[in-house]
Design a protein around this motif. Structure first.
Motif, PDB file in Angstrom:
ATOM      1  N   ASN A  52      59.091  26.816  28.935  1.00 45.54           N
ATOM      2  CA  ASN A  52      60.314  27.532  28.573  1.00 45.54           C
ATOM      3  C   ASN A  52      60.041  28.910  27.949  1.00 45.54           C
ATOM      4  O   ASN A  52      60.559  29.256  26.892  1.00 45.54           O
ATOM      5  CB  ASN A  52      61.188  26.684  27.643  1.00 45.54           C
ATOM      6  N   ILE A  53      59.199  29.680  28.643  1.00 47.80           N
ATOM      7  CA  ILE A  53      58.889  31.047  28.218  1.00 47.80           C
ATOM      8  C   ILE A  53      59.299  31.991  29.339  1.00 47.80           C
ATOM      9  O   ILE A  53      58.976  31.759  30.506  1.00 47.80           O
ATOM     10  CB  ILE A  53      57.389  31.224  27.894  1.00 47.80           C
ATOM     11  N   ASP A  54      59.988  33.054  29.002  1.00 49.10           N
ATOM     12  CA  ASP A  54      60.424  34.048  29.981  1.00 49.10           C
ATOM     13  C   ASP A  54      59.223  34.881  30.436  1.00 49.10           C
ATOM     14  O   ASP A  54      58.296  35.146  29.667  1.00 49.10           O
ATOM     15  CB  ASP A  54      61.485  34.948  29.340  1.00 49.10           C
ATOM     16  N   PHE A  55      59.240  35.304  31.717  1.00 51.08           N
ATOM     17  CA  PHE A  55      58.132  36.097  32.250  1.00 51.08           C
ATOM     18  C   PHE A  55      57.965  37.405  31.486  1.00 51.08           C
ATOM     19  O   PHE A  55      56.841  37.830  31.212  1.00 51.08           O
ATOM     20  CB  PHE A  55      58.341  36.375  33.743  1.00 51.08           C
ATOM     21  N   ASN A  56      59.073  38.067  31.141  1.00 53.78           N
ATOM     22  CA  ASN A  56      58.990  39.330  30.402  1.00 53.78           C
ATOM     23  C   ASN A  56      58.340  39.141  29.035  1.00 53.78           C
ATOM     24  O   ASN A  56      57.542  39.968  28.598  1.00 53.78           O
ATOM     25  CB  ASN A  56      60.373  39.946  30.240  1.00 53.78           C
ATOM     26  N   LYS A  57      58.685  38.059  28.369  1.00 48.23           N
ATOM     27  CA  LYS A  57      58.078  37.765  27.066  1.00 48.23           C
ATOM     28  C   LYS A  57      56.582  37.511  27.215  1.00 48.23           C
ATOM     29  O   LYS A  57      55.784  38.002  26.437  1.00 48.23           O
ATOM     30  CB  LYS A  57      58.756  36.547  26.446  1.00 48.23           C
ATOM     31  N   TRP A  58      56.192  36.759  28.241  1.00 44.32           N
ATOM     32  CA  TRP A  58      54.783  36.482  28.494  1.00 44.32           C
ATOM     33  C   TRP A  58      54.035  37.770  28.816  1.00 44.32           C
ATOM     34  O   TRP A  58      52.934  38.003  28.314  1.00 44.32           O
ATOM     35  CB  TRP A  58      54.650  35.492  29.653  1.00 44.32           C
ATOM     36  N   PHE A  59      54.645  38.630  29.644  1.00 38.06           N
ATOM     37  CA  PHE A  59      53.972  39.866  30.040  1.00 38.06           C
ATOM     38  C   PHE A  59      53.798  40.810  28.860  1.00 38.06           C
ATOM     39  O   PHE A  59      52.762  41.459  28.733  1.00 38.06           O
ATOM     40  CB  PHE A  59      54.739  40.554  31.172  1.00 38.06           C
ATOM     41  N   LYS A  60      54.797  40.887  27.987  1.00 36.00           N
ATOM     42  CA  LYS A  60      54.664  41.719  26.791  1.00 36.00           C
ATOM     43  C   LYS A  60      53.532  41.231  25.895  1.00 36.00           C
ATOM     44  O   LYS A  60      52.872  42.016  25.230  1.00 36.00           O
ATOM     45  CB  LYS A  60      55.968  41.732  25.996  1.00 36.00           C
ATOM     46  N   TRP A  61      53.293  39.933  25.899  1.00 37.21           N
ATOM     47  CA  TRP A  61      52.230  39.368  25.079  1.00 37.21           C
ATOM     48  C   TRP A  61      50.849  39.606  25.689  1.00 37.21           C
ATOM     49  O   TRP A  61      49.890  39.883  24.977  1.00 37.21           O
ATOM     50  CB  TRP A  61      52.449  37.862  24.902  1.00 37.21           C
ATOM     51  N   CYS A  62      50.737  39.522  27.016  1.00 35.52           N
ATOM     52  CA  CYS A  62      49.401  39.524  27.611  1.00 35.52           C
ATOM     53  C   CYS A  62      49.010  40.831  28.304  1.00 35.52           C
ATOM     54  O   CYS A  62      47.895  40.913  28.817  1.00 35.52           O
ATOM     55  CB  CYS A  62      49.283  38.368  28.591  1.00 35.52           C
ATOM     56  N   TRP A  63      49.822  41.852  28.301  1.00 35.18           N
ATOM     57  CA  TRP A  63      49.471  43.060  29.051  1.00 35.18           C
ATOM     58  C   TRP A  63      48.211  43.729  28.519  1.00 35.18           C
ATOM     59  O   TRP A  63      47.413  44.272  29.281  1.00 35.18           O
ATOM     60  CB  TRP A  63      50.635  44.048  29.121  1.00 35.18           C
ATOM     61  N   LYS A  64      47.978  43.652  27.220  1.00 35.77           N
ATOM     62  CA  LYS A  64      46.757  44.250  26.658  1.00 35.77           C
ATOM     63  C   LYS A  64      45.519  43.506  27.143  1.00 35.77           C
ATOM     64  O   LYS A  64      44.490  44.127  27.464  1.00 35.77           O
ATOM     65  CB  LYS A  64      46.819  44.239  25.142  1.00 35.77           C
ATOM     66  N   LEU A  65      45.614  42.189  27.225  1.00 36.96           N
ATOM     67  CA  LEU A  65      44.492  41.396  27.739  1.00 36.96           C
ATOM     68  C   LEU A  65      44.229  41.697  29.212  1.00 36.96           C
ATOM     69  O   LEU A  65      43.067  41.752  29.642  1.00 36.96           O
ATOM     70  CB  LEU A  65      44.770  39.907  27.547  1.00 36.96           C
ATOM     71  N   LEU A  66      45.281  41.920  29.960  1.00 45.31           N
ATOM     72  CA  LEU A  66      45.124  42.258  31.372  1.00 45.31           C
ATOM     73  C   LEU A  66      44.467  43.627  31.552  1.00 45.31           C
ATOM     74  O   LEU A  66      43.651  43.815  32.454  1.00 45.31           O
ATOM     75  CB  LEU A  66      46.471  42.222  32.079  1.00 45.31           C
ATOM     76  N   VAL A  67      44.796  44.574  30.694  1.00 43.20           N
ATOM     77  CA  VAL A  67      44.161  45.899  30.759  1.00 43.20           C
ATOM     78  C   VAL A  67      42.674  45.778  30.427  1.00 43.20           C
ATOM     79  O   VAL A  67      41.830  46.380  31.095  1.00 43.20           O
ATOM     80  CB  VAL A  67      44.870  46.894  29.811  1.00 43.20           C
ATOM     81  N   ILE A  68      42.350  44.979  29.421  1.00 42.22           N
ATOM     82  CA  ILE A  68      40.942  44.772  29.061  1.00 42.22           C
ATOM     83  C   ILE A  68      40.191  44.127  30.222  1.00 42.22           C
ATOM     84  O   ILE A  68      39.074  44.539  30.559  1.00 42.22           O
ATOM     85  CB  ILE A  68      40.835  43.922  27.778  1.00 42.22           C
ATOM     86  N   GLU A  69      40.798  43.129  30.847  1.00 39.72           N
ATOM     87  CA  GLU A  69      40.160  42.478  31.995  1.00 39.72           C
ATOM     88  C   GLU A  69      39.956  43.465  33.140  1.00 39.72           C
ATOM     89  O   GLU A  69      38.901  43.478  33.785  1.00 39.72           O
ATOM     90  CB  GLU A  69      41.003  41.306  32.463  1.00 39.72           C
ATOM     91  N   PHE A  70      40.949  44.306  33.390  1.00 44.25           N
ATOM     92  CA  PHE A  70      40.846  45.291  34.462  1.00 44.25           C
ATOM     93  C   PHE A  70      39.703  46.269  34.199  1.00 44.25           C
ATOM     94  O   PHE A  70      38.908  46.569  35.092  1.00 44.25           O
ATOM     95  CB  PHE A  70      42.175  46.031  34.603  1.00 44.25           C
TER      96      PHE A  70
END
Length: 69
Positions: free
Chosen positions: A37-55
């Motif tokens: 029960n987590i919205d995609f936008n909420k999840w993306f706001k939380w993990c975008w920094k981790l995705l940039v680091i991975e990239f």
């Protein structure tokens, strides 16, 4: 032609596919987020920094791979 090793091209393709699979709102990500029960936008706001680091880490690894081969 271009002096890029086959292994580097395959690595770039596989890492790019994996990265897009994490970001694209289809498949396992949406199902998992719906189950908890987590919205995609909420999840993306939380993990975008981790995705940039991975990239960035993937780019560095590809750069090292191109220098080695």
């Amino acid at each position: 032609m271009v002096e890029i090793d086959r292994a580097s091209v395959i690595d770039a393709y596989n890492w790019g596919l994996g990265f897009i699979s994490l970001v694209a709102p289809t498949g396992l990500i949406l199902m998992s987020l719906m189950m908890v029960n987590i919205d995609f936008n909420k999840w993306f706001k939380w993990c975008w920094k981790l995705l940039v680091i991975e990239f960035v880490l993937c780019l560095v690894a590809l750069g090292v791979g191109l220098l080695v081969y």
